[in-house]
Design an enzyme around this catalytic site. Structure first.
Site, PDB file in Angstrom:
ATOM      1  N   ARG A  12      52.893  12.640  16.122  1.00 44.05           N
ATOM      2  CA  ARG A  12      53.841  12.537  17.242  1.00 44.05           C
ATOM      3  C   ARG A  12      54.963  11.511  17.018  1.00 44.05           C
ATOM      4  NH1 ARG A  12      48.766  10.626  19.216  1.00 44.05           N
ATOM      5  NH2 ARG A  12      48.770   8.433  19.840  1.00 44.05           N
TER       6      ARG A  12
ATOM      7  N   TRP B  25      55.345   5.977  37.523  1.00 45.09           N
ATOM      8  CA  TRP B  25      54.963   5.493  36.188  1.00 45.09           C
ATOM      9  C   TRP B  25      56.080   5.686  35.163  1.00 45.09           C
ATOM     10  CZ3 TRP B  25      50.982   3.251  33.435  1.00 45.09           C
ATOM     11  CH2 TRP B  25      51.016   3.428  32.051  1.00 45.09           C
ATOM     12  N   MET B  26      56.289   4.642  34.335  1.00 45.44           N
ATOM     13  CA  MET B  26      57.193   4.783  33.172  1.00 45.44           C
ATOM     14  C   MET B  26      56.516   4.133  31.976  1.00 45.44           C
ATOM     15  SD  MET B  26      61.010   3.186  32.584  1.00 45.44           S
ATOM     16  CE  MET B  26      60.546   1.514  32.992  1.00 45.44           C
ATOM     17  N   ASN B  27      56.586   4.792  30.798  1.00 46.34           N
ATOM     18  CA  ASN B  27      56.190   4.076  29.578  1.00 46.34           C
ATOM     19  C   ASN B  27      57.317   4.113  28.549  1.00 46.34           C
ATOM     20  OD1 ASN B  27      54.629   6.741  29.674  1.00 46.34           O
ATOM     21  ND2 ASN B  27      54.111   6.233  27.593  1.00 46.34           N
ATOM     22  N   ASP B  28      57.107   4.616  27.377  1.00 45.26           N
ATOM     23  CA  ASP B  28      58.030   4.393  26.252  1.00 45.26           C
ATOM     24  C   ASP B  28      59.497   4.736  26.554  1.00 45.26           C
ATOM     25  OD1 ASP B  28      55.402   4.615  25.441  1.00 45.26           O
ATOM     26  OD2 ASP B  28      55.746   6.258  24.057  1.00 45.26           O
TER      27      ASP B  28
ATOM     28  N   TRP C 173      56.177  14.326  25.244  1.00 49.30           N
ATOM     29  CA  TRP C 173      55.939  12.962  24.806  1.00 49.30           C
ATOM     30  C   TRP C 173      57.135  12.401  24.037  1.00 49.30           C
ATOM     31  CZ3 TRP C 173      50.058  12.867  23.113  1.00 49.30           C
ATOM     32  CH2 TRP C 173      49.273  13.167  24.236  1.00 49.30           C
ATOM     33  N   SER C 174      56.905  11.244  23.427  1.00 47.19           N
ATOM     34  CA  SER C 174      58.046  10.466  22.933  1.00 47.19           C
ATOM     35  C   SER C 174      58.833  11.131  21.812  1.00 47.19           C
ATOM     36  CB  SER C 174      57.570   9.086  22.476  1.00 47.19           C
ATOM     37  OG  SER C 174      57.326   8.335  23.630  1.00 47.19           O
TER      38      SER C 174
ATOM     39  N   GLN D 199      59.482   7.976  29.110  1.00 46.55           N
ATOM     40  CA  GLN D 199      58.254   8.676  29.469  1.00 46.55           C
ATOM     41  C   GLN D 199      57.988   8.415  30.944  1.00 46.55           C
ATOM     42  OE1 GLN D 199      55.673  10.216  26.733  1.00 46.55           O
ATOM     43  NE2 GLN D 199      57.826  10.785  26.693  1.00 46.55           N
TER      44      GLN D 199
ATOM     45  N   TRP E 189      49.676   7.068  34.345  1.00 47.69           N
ATOM     46  CA  TRP E 189      50.132   7.955  33.273  1.00 47.69           C
ATOM     47  C   TRP E 189      49.678   9.395  33.549  1.00 47.69           C
ATOM     48  CZ3 TRP E 189      48.234  11.222  29.474  1.00 47.69           C
ATOM     49  CH2 TRP E 189      49.106  11.508  28.429  1.00 47.69           C
TER      50      TRP E 189
HETATM   51  N1  DQQ Z   1      53.223   7.273  24.437  1.00 48.98           N
HETATM   52  C1  DQQ Z   1      52.646   6.823  23.206  1.00 48.98           C
HETATM   53  C2  DQQ Z   1      53.235   7.784  22.225  1.00 48.98           C
HETATM   54  C3  DQQ Z   1      53.213   9.070  22.968  1.00 48.98           C
HETATM   55  C4  DQQ Z   1      53.572   8.663  24.345  1.00 48.98           C
HETATM   56  C5  DQQ Z   1      52.960   5.383  22.903  1.00 48.98           C
HETATM   57  C6  DQQ Z   1      52.866   9.439  25.429  1.00 48.98           C
HETATM   58  O1  DQQ Z   1      52.533   7.856  21.015  1.00 48.98           O
HETATM   59  O2  DQQ Z   1      54.138  10.019  22.446  1.00 48.98           O
HETATM   60  O3  DQQ Z   1      52.903   4.593  24.041  1.00 48.98           O
HETATM   61  O4  DQQ Z   1      53.276   9.022  26.701  1.00 48.98           O
END
Ligand code: DQQ
Length: 574
Positions: free
Chosen positions: A179, A53-56, A115-116, A72, A80
């Protein structure tokens, strides 16, 4: 028995040699690569980690000749969770080397997730990272990390400060809504500022913090900005843009010749506003504000979220990265073994009108082009289409300029047609018009059972023409369980001159740039038939009026080199 011990020893030596640095979790995992048989939707030139998994995008930066991208990342699965900072480095923003995770949840102040956050380059050139920790009580707090060894060109190891957490949710801040610190900027008073995303009394808010030493942060009595028309702001971004030219500016540049952009992520979309920032008073004046006007400015009108920009001092440009989510289901992601892409890095700058931003894939992407196909001055009569042959249609870059001869007959724009996305789903590519729909059918099967239509329609508005751009995924896949919503937006161009389209196609993603980057739409599609060599691309005109293509250039795209360190023969230095 002796034989057994011998083989065990050999195996141990093999494993130690293969594993490389201790704690490098990528190394023991299988790398997934595009393969029409079992990985048909894996991309070839978009950034992806080896698996999972990858996000931000987090903390992108340029430091001593190397680009860094953190993101992330769940090191253990394709959903996630266990959020850490994955880390990859590049010499050219196209080819990437995956290295160790930079920040892992290990301390009481980030044990439930790292987190981000963002990177800032301090005077003297040293980088620091500010990131959000989800602490042992699941409160969101802001932490700092610095490179352990500045002479390591890849900055592999990051140390968390003993002063963490630096910012905690106090005085009315909800610990669940605190955050994603921005890159810091320095005011004329030599005080550093950062913004943290929040929601105060239900309103999206950019909390402002100030510090002289980057360790002790004080919350300003006024936020930088807030909006009572939105809820929580995730991943805010605040940066200057030049009013006369496309060069990017360092985040600390202020004053004449600049405007400032505030981006906030909410409702699964990235919205931005443009205004004037006065560092003496930390006031940011905008007009229109978020959700004020009919034109709700977004970086991308398709799938694109939690983005972040950075200033590339090597080429004096500001570069935007955005998380492009999957549009299939969680079980599909587990099956594939991965989830999430990063968009192509895009140069981002104030458009000549001053009213919006424009974006363009960074020039380095063009180094992947090969086998150019070109045609000029070609008429496409109403109701006709033709195939672009000679390129790999599933891995391609296509640029087309359309010229419209006669706009006299353009259909009237209804004053109530305010929602372009709705218009694109009502009037899809199969619905004939007068001036359009015209554009391309990408990731199309030979019989067109599957295709994604990226197209324009031109209407006659009250006092000017209106250009609508759509990406219609309705017929993109025979698979039923994928999201096939249509996306749409208006493009602020004069269709009397020309309408241009560039689409970058990469197996399961189509990133489209209309009007030379004034309107961007990114779509995710999962064809069943139109994969690999079975994929085609067509140009079509389903309006009654003829359209002329003044120029069409199309290229197959080479695969980018995106591998863990141990898989690379040698780092490619361009
Ligand atoms: N992803 C959210 C952020 C948070 C992070 C936005 C958590 O607000 O810090 O996609 O993975």
């Amino acid at each position: 028995m002796e034989g057994y011990l011998f083989w065990r020893l050999i195996l141990q030596i093999f494993f130690i040699a293969y594993r490389g640095p201790v704690g490098y979790s990528h190394e023991v995992q299988k790398d997934l690569q595009y393969n029409p048989k079992n990985q048909p939707h894996r991309t070839a030139y978009h950034f992806q980690p080896p698996k999972n998994w990858m996000n931000d995008p987090n903390g992108p930066m340029y430091y001593k000749g190397i680009y860094h991208l953190f993101y992330q990342y769940n090191p253990y699965s394709a959903v996630w969770g266990n959020i850490s900072w994955g880390h990859s480095v590049s010499y050219n923003l196209v080819d990437w080397i995956h290295i160790e995770q930079a920040i892992n949840p290990t301390e009481p102040y980030d044990i439930n997730g790292c987190w981000s956050g963002s990177a800032s380059i301090l005077p003297g050139g040293n980088p620091v990272i500010l990131y959000t920790g989800s602490d042992f009580r699941n409160r969101q707090v802001q932490n700092i990390a610095v490179p352990k060894n500045l002479s390591d060109p890849y900055l592999r190891e990051w140390i968390k400060s003993d002063h963490n957490p630096l910012m905690t949710p106090m005085n009315g801040i909800d610990p669940q809504f605190f955050r994603d610190p921005t890159t810091a900027w320095e005011g004329p008073d030599k005080i550093w500022r950062v913004v943290v995303g929040s929601q105060i009394k239900g309103h999206g808010t950019a909390l402002l913090y100030q510090s002289r030493d980057f360790v002790k942060w004080t919350r300003s009595h006024r936020p930088l900005h807030f909006s009572n028309k939105t809820a929580m702001w995730e991943c805010p971004d605040f940066y200057p843009v030049s009013v006369d030219g496309i060069n990017g500016l360092d985040t600390s540049v202020q004053g004449t010749g600049t405007k400032h952009v505030l981006k906030a992520s909410f409702n699964d979309r990235d919205y931005y506003i443009i205004g004037t920032y006065e560092p003496e008073t930390d006031t940011f004046s905008v007009n229109p504000d978020f959700m004020d006007s009919n034109v709700k400015l977004r970086y991308d009108y398709g799938i694109f979220y939690a983005s972040k920009t950075f200033y590339d001092s090597a080429k004096r440009r500001r570069i935007l990265w955005g998380w492009v989510l999957e549009a299939d289901g969680e079980p599909d992601d587990v099956n594939k073994g991965w989830s999430g892409l990063q968009s192509l890095p895009r140069s981002i700058f104030l458009d000549k009108t001053g009213k919006q931003l424009s974006q363009w894939p960074i020039e380095e992407i063009e180094t992947l082009r090969r086998k150019e196909v070109n045609l000029q001055n070609k008429e496409i009569k109403g109701g006709t289409m033709f195939e672009i042959t000679g390129i790999t249609a599933s891995q391609a870059d296509i640029e087309v300029s359309f010229h419209l001869r006669n706009l006299d007959e353009a259909e009237l724009m209804h004053p109530e047609w305010l929602d372009p996305q709705f218009l694109c789903s009502e009037k899809n590519a199969a619905t004939g018009g007068v001036i359009g729909p015209f554009g391309i059918l990408a990731l199309a099967s030979k019989d067109l059972t599957e295709h994604t239509a990226v197209f324009f329609r031109v209407f006659r508005g009250h006092d000017s023409y209106v250009v609508l751009m759509c990406s219609d995924q309705n017929r993109s896949s025979l698979r039923e369980e994928v999201n096939k919503s249509a996306f749409g937006a208006f493009v602020d161009v004069n269709p009397v001159e020309k309408i241009s389209l560039r689409s970058l196609i990469d197996h399961s993603i189509i990133e489209s740039f209309g009007g030379e980057g004034k309107t961007c739409i990114t779509a995710r599609v999962y064809p069943k038939l139109a994969i690999g060599n079975e994929s085609h691309v067509y140009v079509f005109n389903n309006g009654t009026e003829s359209i002329r293509i003044s120029n069409l250039s199309a290229w197959s795209m080479k695969r980018a080199q995106i591998f863990p360190l141990h898989k690379r023969r040698k780092p490619e230095i361009d």
